[in-house]
Design an enzyme around this catalytic site. Structure first.
Site, short mmCIF file in Angstrom:
data_model
loop_
_atom_site.label_atom_id
_atom_site.label_comp_id
_atom_site.label_asym_id
_atom_site.label_seq_id
_atom_site.Cartn_x
_atom_site.Cartn_y
_atom_site.Cartn_z
N HIS A 169 34.09 48.38 82.29
CA HIS A 169 33.34 49.02 83.22
C HIS A 169 32.30 50.10 82.59
CE1 HIS A 169 35.06 46.79 86.35
NE2 HIS A 169 36.47 46.90 85.83
N GLY A 222 46.98 64.21 55.94
CA GLY A 222 46.94 64.54 57.40
C GLY A 222 46.76 63.19 58.42
N ARG A 223 45.78 62.21 58.17
CA ARG A 223 46.08 61.25 59.13
C ARG A 223 47.18 60.18 59.07
NH1 ARG A 223 41.94 61.55 55.61
NH2 ARG A 223 41.53 59.95 54.04
#
Ligand code: F6P
Length: 549
Positions: free
Chosen positions: A384, A267-268
């Site tokens: 940030h 799948g990945r």
């Protein structure tokens, strides 16, 4: 010496290298060897991996390469490309490379000609994409499609979403793309509220075609199309991307709207397969094909290059050094490119679902650490948010910086600021700032001595924090393909060195099963079944809060 003792010898040498005095010092290594950037980097095409800002020195690199040889990484690589059953717990090959191969490459998965199968399916996809783009394949009312909705989760979502954004953000796309993954009904409701059913093509992307989230969302969109345009319209507005043709037929999607692939595609690793149809529909066939070519090119590099020049192998070994020699448990990935904003999410599945294992190929618990926690955000946004911790936190977290030299927009000034920040972050992690430096600066700024004494410690950066930089000329489709395949092969190399099966994912099963057991208990008035006391109490609390509402 047998193979096992050669291998344990290589691991022991790595441990000894890590125990040397000053093994974590990076600045000192630059002082001793200013040629580090050349010695500790490698290139393929216009892609460079620079790992000079790590504590890896000549001895450590030699030790890592010895480990790769001792583990017979070469044999693994040959078996992988030969289509052997490297996914032993599921009795499958891992032949996603065939999806980006040419038919003539004749890559096999077991006895199947995987390249030929992939090329055939790619032909069907290409015709479909061309038909949709021309308007010859259209909605039930004759309207051309302007939006494609990909319904899928995990590998059936993260790769296609990441690549679609990467390929369309700079110049726009051919079709709008939406990705519906979570079973949280908010997403499906937004799709149905915001899109015009007459112009919407729905792709149900699911390797197994049994995934609860995907099936729930697919059924919701099916009802939406049927309610808006009539039951007969479903055939025109749906296509399926799956290995489970029987389940697709049962869902009511006709054969000529099914794009199949085989179980040798995990799948990945499936964005190169028909699961990537949304990429081709949104970005265009050419960019999709170019991305495949990039992947194929990285495959050839990984298959053929010596370990010492091999980008996926080196990236993997740098990770092994950090996890196993240095004991670092996290890895950050900062792509200084908004087009790659979903790349860390893609990598989280790729790396952690593949190598987040503690049982080895021999069925025994492994005695070493395996996959670190992977996380990331685009730079400069990351600066940030979590980079505070990476610079000054108690854990050392290696970073991969990814940067393209040439932007695909006409704001070179902005790109230079972006690039300066990427380079500065890596330099700051390396260099740090000592207490005397901080005090000198504060004194020069006229800060009173008592204030300096109180504040200076907070402004110190230890430095000697490792990072690697992957730099490319431009993030075009070919480069994107190379980059994705680079990390895919890195993961396979690490899995092999850790002796875990990178291609299964049993760890996701238990939660799925328990969810099915809990589901009926959430219905109003249903008896609450047997669970652990905490779960039962939370079910009762959930029902109480809901019933009060
Ligand atoms: O999360 C587990 C998993 O099986 C992933 O490996 C996969 O990418 C995802 O679910 C979706 O599976 P499918 O494509 O079969 O719907």
């Amino acid at each position: 010496m047998n193979n096992d003792s050669v291998l344990s010898g290589a691991w022991n040498r790595l441990a000894a290298l890590a125990a040397r005095p000053g093994a974590r010092d990076i600045r000192a290594r630059f002082d001793a060897d200013p040629a580090r950037p050349r010695r500790f980097s490698a290139s393929h095409g216009d892609m460079t991996l620079d790992f000079s800002k790590t504590a890896i020195d000549g001895e450590a690199l030699a030790g890592l390469l010895d480990l790769a040889h001792a583990a017979d990484l070469d044999g693994f690589r040959r078996r992988l490309f030969a289509g052997a059953m490297v996914n032993a717990t599921e009795h499958r090959a891992a032949m996603h490379m065939a999806l980006r191969s040419r038919a003539a490459d004749a890559l096999h998965a077991g006895t199947e000609d995987a390249s030929a199968i992939a090329a055939h399916e790619r032909g069907l996809m290409q015709r479909f994409v061309a038909g949709v783009h021309r308007g010859a394949i259209h909605g039930a009312t004759g309207e051309a499609f302007d939006t494609v909705v990909n319904v899928g989760i995990g590998g059936s979502d993260l790769g296609p979403l990441m690549a679609t954004e990467a390929l369309t953000m700079a110049h726009g796309g051919v079709l709008h793309a939406r990705f519906l993954s979570n079973v949280d009904g908010t997403g499906a409701a937004a799709v149905m509220r915001e899109l015009d059913p007459e112009r919407t093509l729905v792709l149900v992307a699911s390797k197994t075609f049994t995934t609860d989230e995907t099936m729930t969302n697919a059924r919701a969109l099916r009802a939406w199309i049927a309610d808006s345009l009539g039951e007969a319209a479903v055939a025109s507005h749906f296509a399926a991307l799956s290995t489970n043709l029987a389940a697709v037929a049962a869902f009511g999607i006709a054969d000529d709207r099914v794009f199949g692939f085989r179980d040798w595609v995990g799948g990945r690793f499936s964005l190169w397969s028909p699961v990537g149809l949304s990429i081709a529909l949104a970005a265009g066939w050419e960019p999709f094909q170019a991305m495949l070519e990039g992947g194929r090119d990285m495959d050839a590099h990984f298959r053929d290059a010596d370990f010492a020049d091999n980008l996926p192998v080196l990236l993997a070994l740098v990770g092994i050094w950090h996890v196993n020699a240095m004991g670092y448990g996290n890895q950050a990935v900062l792509a200084y490119d908004d087009r790659l904003r979903r790349f860390p999410a893609f990598l989280q599945q790729l790396e952690m679902e593949s190598n987040g294992k503690s049982v080895g190929l021999d069925g025994k618990r492994v005695s070493h650490r395996t996959c670190p926690v992977i996380f990331g955000e685009p730079g400069t946004n990351a600066q940030h948010s979590f980079m505070q911790l990476v610079h000054q936190g108690t854990s050392v977290i290696p970073v991969d910086f990814i940067l393209a030299a040439v932007p695909d927009h006409d704001r070179p000034d902005a790109h230079r600021i972006l690039a300066a920040n990427a380079l500065a972050q890596a330099a700051a992690l390396l260099r740090g700032k000592s207490r005397p430096q901080v005090e000198t600066e504060m004194r020069a700024a006229g800060v009173p001595e008592d204030e300096i004494a109180a504040i200076a410690p907070h402004r110190v950066f230890t430095g000697d924090r490792p990072s690697s930089t992957i730099m490319v000329r431009r993030l075009d489709a070919v480069t994107l393909g190379r980059l994705i395949a680079l990390y895919e092969h890195k993961v396979a190399v690490q899995g092999w060195l850790w002796q875990v099966n990178s291609f299964d994912q049993w760890g996701v099963e238990l939660g799925k099963l328990l969810a099915r057991g809990i589901l009926p208990d959430l219905a109003p008035g249903a008896p609450i079944g047997r669970h652990d006391p905490s779960t039962s109490a939370l079910i009762a609390r959930f029902r109480g809060l809901r019933d009060e509402a």
